[in-house]
Design a protein around this motif. Sequence first.
Motif, PDB file in Angstrom:
ATOM      1  N   VAL A   1     -10.684 -12.024  16.170  1.00 20.82           N
ATOM      2  CA  VAL A   1      -9.871 -10.808  16.129  1.00 20.82           C
ATOM      3  C   VAL A   1      -9.101 -10.768  14.806  1.00 20.82           C
ATOM      4  N   LEU A   2      -9.190  -9.630  14.138  1.00 20.50           N
ATOM      5  CA  LEU A   2      -8.397  -9.380  12.947  1.00 20.50           C
ATOM      6  C   LEU A   2      -7.263  -8.454  13.346  1.00 20.50           C
ATOM      7  N   GLN A   3      -6.049  -8.923  13.192  1.00 21.83           N
ATOM      8  CA  GLN A   3      -4.887  -8.095  13.497  1.00 21.83           C
ATOM      9  C   GLN A   3      -4.405  -7.447  12.201  1.00 21.83           C
ATOM     10  N   ILE A   4      -4.282  -6.125  12.246  1.00 26.28           N
ATOM     11  CA  ILE A   4      -3.749  -5.370  11.120  1.00 26.28           C
ATOM     12  C   ILE A   4      -2.317  -4.989  11.464  1.00 26.28           C
ATOM     13  N   LEU A   5      -1.394  -5.379  10.606  1.00 29.20           N
ATOM     14  CA  LEU A   5       0.012  -5.012  10.765  1.00 29.20           C
ATOM     15  C   LEU A   5       0.400  -4.130   9.588  1.00 29.20           C
ATOM     16  N   CYS A   6       1.143  -3.079   9.869  1.00 29.31           N
ATOM     17  CA  CYS A   6       1.649  -2.217   8.812  1.00 29.31           C
ATOM     18  C   CYS A   6       3.147  -2.101   9.016  1.00 29.31           C
ATOM     19  N   LEU A   7       3.904  -2.548   8.015  1.00 27.65           N
ATOM     20  CA  LEU A   7       5.365  -2.573   8.110  1.00 27.65           C
ATOM     21  C   LEU A   7       5.962  -1.550   7.154  1.00 27.65           C
ATOM     22  N   PRO A   8       6.610  -0.524   7.712  1.00 28.90           N
ATOM     23  CA  PRO A   8       7.212   0.510   6.870  1.00 28.90           C
ATOM     24  C   PRO A   8       8.624   0.187   6.387  1.00 28.90           C
ATOM     25  N   GLU A   9       9.066  -1.057   6.503  1.00 27.72           N
ATOM     26  CA  GLU A   9      10.406  -1.459   6.055  1.00 27.72           C
ATOM     27  C   GLU A   9      11.500  -0.659   6.759  1.00 27.72           C
ATOM     28  N   ILE A  10      11.385  -0.541   8.061  1.00 24.75           N
ATOM     29  CA  ILE A  10      12.408   0.120   8.866  1.00 24.75           C
ATOM     30  C   ILE A  10      13.036  -0.931   9.767  1.00 24.75           C
ATOM     31  N   ARG A  11      14.337  -1.133   9.589  1.00 21.49           N
ATOM     32  CA  ARG A  11      15.091  -2.040  10.447  1.00 21.49           C
ATOM     33  C   ARG A  11      15.976  -1.201  11.363  1.00 21.49           C
TER      34      ARG A  11
ATOM     35  N   VAL B   1       0.840  -1.189   0.000  1.00 25.86           N
ATOM     36  CA  VAL B   1       0.000   0.000   0.000  1.00 25.86           C
ATOM     37  C   VAL B   1       0.881   1.247   0.000  1.00 25.86           C
ATOM     38  N   PRO B   2       0.692   2.137  -0.993  1.00 27.35           N
ATOM     39  CA  PRO B   2       1.511   3.342  -1.034  1.00 27.35           C
ATOM     40  C   PRO B   2       1.125   4.328   0.060  1.00 27.35           C
ATOM     41  N   GLY B   3       2.135   4.911   0.675  1.00 28.98           N
ATOM     42  CA  GLY B   3       1.923   5.956   1.673  1.00 28.98           C
ATOM     43  C   GLY B   3       2.610   7.227   1.222  1.00 28.98           C
ATOM     44  N   ALA B   4       2.663   8.211   2.102  1.00 33.98           N
ATOM     45  CA  ALA B   4       3.287   9.488   1.769  1.00 33.98           C
ATOM     46  C   ALA B   4       4.801   9.376   1.653  1.00 33.98           C
ATOM     47  N   TRP B   5       5.425   8.486   2.456  1.00 36.79           N
ATOM     48  CA  TRP B   5       6.883   8.402   2.520  1.00 36.79           C
ATOM     49  C   TRP B   5       7.451   7.171   1.839  1.00 36.79           C
ATOM     50  N   THR B   6       6.680   6.090   1.821  1.00 41.15           N
ATOM     51  CA  THR B   6       7.172   4.826   1.298  1.00 41.15           C
ATOM     52  C   THR B   6       5.976   3.934   0.996  1.00 41.15           C
ATOM     53  N   THR B   7       6.229   2.774   0.450  1.00 39.16           N
ATOM     54  CA  THR B   7       5.180   1.769   0.269  1.00 39.16           C
ATOM     55  C   THR B   7       5.227   0.843   1.471  1.00 39.16           C
ATOM     56  N   TYR B   8       4.068   0.624   2.070  1.00 39.91           N
ATOM     57  CA  TYR B   8       3.974  -0.193   3.273  1.00 39.91           C
ATOM     58  C   TYR B   8       3.444  -1.580   2.933  1.00 39.91           C
ATOM     59  N   GLN B   9       3.914  -2.570   3.678  1.00 40.30           N
ATOM     60  CA  GLN B   9       3.300  -3.884   3.601  1.00 40.30           C
ATOM     61  C   GLN B   9       2.230  -3.910   4.690  1.00 40.30           C
ATOM     62  N   VAL B  10       0.982  -4.092   4.283  1.00 39.40           N
ATOM     63  CA  VAL B  10      -0.129  -4.176   5.226  1.00 39.40           C
ATOM     64  C   VAL B  10      -0.593  -5.629   5.244  1.00 39.40           C
ATOM     65  N   ARG B  11      -0.609  -6.219   6.435  1.00 34.29           N
ATOM     66  CA  ARG B  11      -1.047  -7.613   6.587  1.00 34.29           C
ATOM     67  C   ARG B  11      -2.286  -7.673   7.457  1.00 34.29           C
ATOM     68  N   GLY B  12      -3.177  -8.541   7.078  1.00 39.17           N
ATOM     69  CA  GLY B  12      -4.331  -8.861   7.920  1.00 39.17           C
ATOM     70  C   GLY B  12      -4.204 -10.311   8.341  1.00 39.17           C
ATOM     71  N   ILE B  13      -4.227 -10.549   9.645  1.00 37.35           N
ATOM     72  CA  ILE B  13      -4.131 -11.913  10.181  1.00 37.35           C
ATOM     73  C   ILE B  13      -5.376 -12.169  11.013  1.00 37.35           C
ATOM     74  N   TRP B  14      -6.138 -13.182  10.646  1.00 40.37           N
ATOM     75  CA  TRP B  14      -7.411 -13.514  11.282  1.00 40.37           C
ATOM     76  C   TRP B  14      -7.218 -14.630  12.288  1.00 40.37           C
ATOM     77  N   ARG B  15      -7.615 -14.354  13.535  1.00 45.10           N
ATOM     78  CA  ARG B  15      -7.612 -15.388  14.590  1.00 45.10           C
ATOM     79  C   ARG B  15      -9.060 -15.787  14.824  1.00 45.10           C
ATOM     80  N   VAL B  16      -9.465 -16.837  14.147  1.00 46.70           N
ATOM     81  CA  VAL B  16     -10.868 -17.251  14.163  1.00 46.70           C
ATOM     82  C   VAL B  16     -11.342 -17.599  15.574  1.00 46.70           C
ATOM     83  N   GLU B  17     -10.478 -18.208  16.389  1.00 39.67           N
ATOM     84  CA  GLU B  17     -10.899 -18.621  17.734  1.00 39.67           C
ATOM     85  C   GLU B  17     -11.216 -17.424  18.636  1.00 39.67           C
TER      86      GLU B  17
END
Length: 168
Positions: free
Chosen positions: A62-72, A43-59
């Motif tokens: 809860v849907l966890q949204i993670l956004c990774l800006p590629e910063i180490r 997903v493009p942002g203002a500064w960089t392209t982000y990896q956005v992940r959705g992880i579903w915990r059915v039990e």
Amino acid sequence: MNTGHDMIEEGQDAAPVEMLAALFEANGWATQQASDDEVSGEVPGAWTTYQVRGIWRVEDKVLQILCLPEIRVADEKKRAAHELLARINEQLWLGHFDMWSQGSVILYRHGLMLGDDGMLSLDMAQLAVESAIAECDRFYPAFQFVLWGDKSPGEALDAALVDAAGEA
């Protein structure tokens, strides 16, 4: 943002991973479904392209949204990065920033508790992704100032928030 009418009708709810995949595809973002419970998009942002992940915990429904800006974070900057994370998280109402211990990657994380049916609306999916990107865009400069500009966490946060206010 495109509302994804082609794939899922307005007002129609869907399984969380399916809804996020439809949203990513409707916006033309590169997407990959790792499993029935995980999807990611570029997903493009203002500064960089982000990896956005959705992880579903059915039990837990809860849907966890993670956004990774590629910063180490280099080892010598971890202390400053942790202080910056604490200062940033004080500013947030929803979600938080974190540093994964494996790889020292900065990420934004937010959990959505869905109802008993475990379904996600298009509006909620779009809001969750837009909010994650907005928070990453808002604080991305602070990470840059600390990790590459040698500013203190306090100076970096002040400078980033002043810059963001100037853009509004």
